[in-house]
Scaffold this motif. Structure first.
Motif, PDB file in Angstrom:
ATOM      1  N   MET A  99       0.853  -1.177   0.000  1.00 43.62           N
ATOM      2  CA  MET A  99       0.000   0.000   0.000  1.00 43.62           C
ATOM      3  C   MET A  99       0.890   1.229   0.000  1.00 43.62           C
ATOM      4  SD  MET A  99      -2.849   1.372   2.708  1.00 43.62           S
ATOM      5  CE  MET A  99      -4.008   0.067   2.463  1.00 43.62           C
ATOM      6  N   ARG A 100       0.438   2.269  -0.713  1.00 38.40           N
ATOM      7  CA  ARG A 100       1.193   3.505  -0.797  1.00 38.40           C
ATOM      8  C   ARG A 100       0.334   4.655  -0.272  1.00 38.40           C
ATOM      9  NH1 ARG A 100       2.767   5.834  -6.503  1.00 38.40           N
ATOM     10  NH2 ARG A 100       2.965   7.955  -5.804  1.00 38.40           N
ATOM     11  N   ILE A 101       0.867   5.455   0.608  1.00 36.53           N
ATOM     12  CA  ILE A 101       0.155   6.608   1.152  1.00 36.53           C
ATOM     13  C   ILE A 101       0.514   7.824   0.307  1.00 36.53           C
ATOM     14  CG2 ILE A 101      -0.141   8.123   3.146  1.00 36.53           C
ATOM     15  CD1 ILE A 101       0.537   5.685   4.887  1.00 36.53           C
ATOM     16  N   ILE A 102      -0.510   8.527  -0.145  1.00 42.38           N
ATOM     17  CA  ILE A 102      -0.312   9.700  -0.990  1.00 42.38           C
ATOM     18  C   ILE A 102      -0.688  10.936  -0.192  1.00 42.38           C
ATOM     19  CG2 ILE A 102      -1.062  10.867  -3.100  1.00 42.38           C
ATOM     20  CD1 ILE A 102      -1.698   8.095  -4.230  1.00 42.38           C
ATOM     21  N   GLN A 103       0.176  11.952  -0.250  1.00 44.67           N
ATOM     22  CA  GLN A 103      -0.112  13.227   0.426  1.00 44.67           C
ATOM     23  C   GLN A 103      -1.342  13.852  -0.218  1.00 44.67           C
ATOM     24  OE1 GLN A 103       1.616  14.621   2.978  1.00 44.67           O
ATOM     25  NE2 GLN A 103       0.314  16.417   3.063  1.00 44.67           N
ATOM     26  N   GLU A 104      -2.355  14.162   0.561  1.00 48.18           N
ATOM     27  CA  GLU A 104      -3.570  14.771   0.042  1.00 48.18           C
ATOM     28  C   GLU A 104      -3.342  16.246  -0.249  1.00 48.18           C
ATOM     29  OE1 GLU A 104      -8.021  15.727   1.555  1.00 48.18           O
ATOM     30  OE2 GLU A 104      -7.292  13.713   1.905  1.00 48.18           O
ATOM     31  N   ASP A 105      -3.821  16.678  -1.389  1.00 46.67           N
ATOM     32  CA  ASP A 105      -3.736  18.074  -1.791  1.00 46.67           C
ATOM     33  C   ASP A 105      -4.662  18.891  -0.890  1.00 46.67           C
ATOM     34  OD1 ASP A 105      -3.654  20.519  -3.069  1.00 46.67           O
ATOM     35  OD2 ASP A 105      -4.404  19.782  -4.979  1.00 46.67           O
ATOM     36  N   SER A 106      -4.170  20.009  -0.388  1.00 43.93           N
ATOM     37  CA  SER A 106      -4.979  20.827   0.528  1.00 43.93           C
ATOM     38  C   SER A 106      -6.181  21.444  -0.176  1.00 43.93           C
ATOM     39  CB  SER A 106      -4.118  21.925   1.162  1.00 43.93           C
ATOM     40  OG  SER A 106      -3.609  22.774   0.145  1.00 43.93           O
ATOM     41  N   ASP A 107      -6.126  21.577  -1.493  1.00 46.06           N
ATOM     42  CA  ASP A 107      -7.232  22.153  -2.268  1.00 46.06           C
ATOM     43  C   ASP A 107      -8.121  21.079  -2.892  1.00 46.06           C
ATOM     44  OD1 ASP A 107      -6.429  24.778  -1.775  1.00 46.06           O
ATOM     45  OD2 ASP A 107      -5.044  24.755  -3.477  1.00 46.06           O
ATOM     46  N   PHE A 108      -7.934  19.836  -2.507  1.00 37.60           N
ATOM     47  CA  PHE A 108      -8.651  18.732  -3.144  1.00 37.60           C
ATOM     48  C   PHE A 108     -10.165  18.913  -3.110  1.00 37.60           C
ATOM     49  CE2 PHE A 108     -10.881  14.670  -2.833  1.00 37.60           C
ATOM     50  CZ  PHE A 108     -10.554  14.121  -4.062  1.00 37.60           C
ATOM     51  N   GLU A 109     -10.725  19.220  -1.961  1.00 40.66           N
ATOM     52  CA  GLU A 109     -12.182  19.340  -1.842  1.00 40.66           C
ATOM     53  C   GLU A 109     -12.714  20.491  -2.696  1.00 40.66           C
ATOM     54  OE1 GLU A 109     -14.427  17.292  -0.524  1.00 40.66           O
ATOM     55  OE2 GLU A 109     -12.796  15.947   0.041  1.00 40.66           O
ATOM     56  N   LYS A 110     -12.008  21.621  -2.709  1.00 46.83           N
ATOM     57  CA  LYS A 110     -12.407  22.763  -3.538  1.00 46.83           C
ATOM     58  C   LYS A 110     -12.343  22.389  -5.018  1.00 46.83           C
ATOM     59  CE  LYS A 110      -9.616  26.321  -4.481  1.00 46.83           C
ATOM     60  NZ  LYS A 110      -9.521  26.338  -5.887  1.00 46.83           N
ATOM     61  N   ASP A 111     -11.246  21.755  -5.426  1.00 40.44           N
ATOM     62  CA  ASP A 111     -11.089  21.337  -6.820  1.00 40.44           C
ATOM     63  C   ASP A 111     -12.153  20.311  -7.216  1.00 40.44           C
ATOM     64  OD1 ASP A 111      -8.878  22.991  -6.962  1.00 40.44           O
ATOM     65  OD2 ASP A 111      -7.432  21.357  -6.691  1.00 40.44           O
ATOM     66  N   LYS A 112     -12.455  19.408  -6.292  1.00 38.86           N
ATOM     67  CA  LYS A 112     -13.465  18.380  -6.543  1.00 38.86           C
ATOM     68  C   LYS A 112     -14.834  19.019  -6.792  1.00 38.86           C
ATOM     69  CE  LYS A 112     -15.705  14.458  -4.316  1.00 38.86           C
ATOM     70  NZ  LYS A 112     -15.854  13.714  -3.081  1.00 38.86           N
TER      71      LYS A 112
END
Length: 50
Positions: A1-14
């Motif tokens: 399994m690989r952990i990916i750093q979540e983008d701080s703007d992810f929810e806004k971009d989504k």
């Protein structure tokens, strides 16, 4: 399994992508080909050159 750093703007971009997709599905957004866009821009530019 690989952990990916979540983008701080992810929810806004989504939300922006979901909104754009909803507009596209509803027919409230028009898509243009590159040729159509070029024609629109040429007409707009020529209007300012006169």
């Amino acid at each position: 399994m690989r952990i990916i750093q979540e983008d701080s703007d992810f929810e806004k971009d989504k939300r922006e992508v979901e909104d754009a997709y909803a507009k596209l599905k509803s027919g409230n957004t028009k898509l243009y080909t590159f040729e159509e866009l070029d024609e629109i821009l040429e007409k707009t530019i020529s209007g300012y050159e006169s």
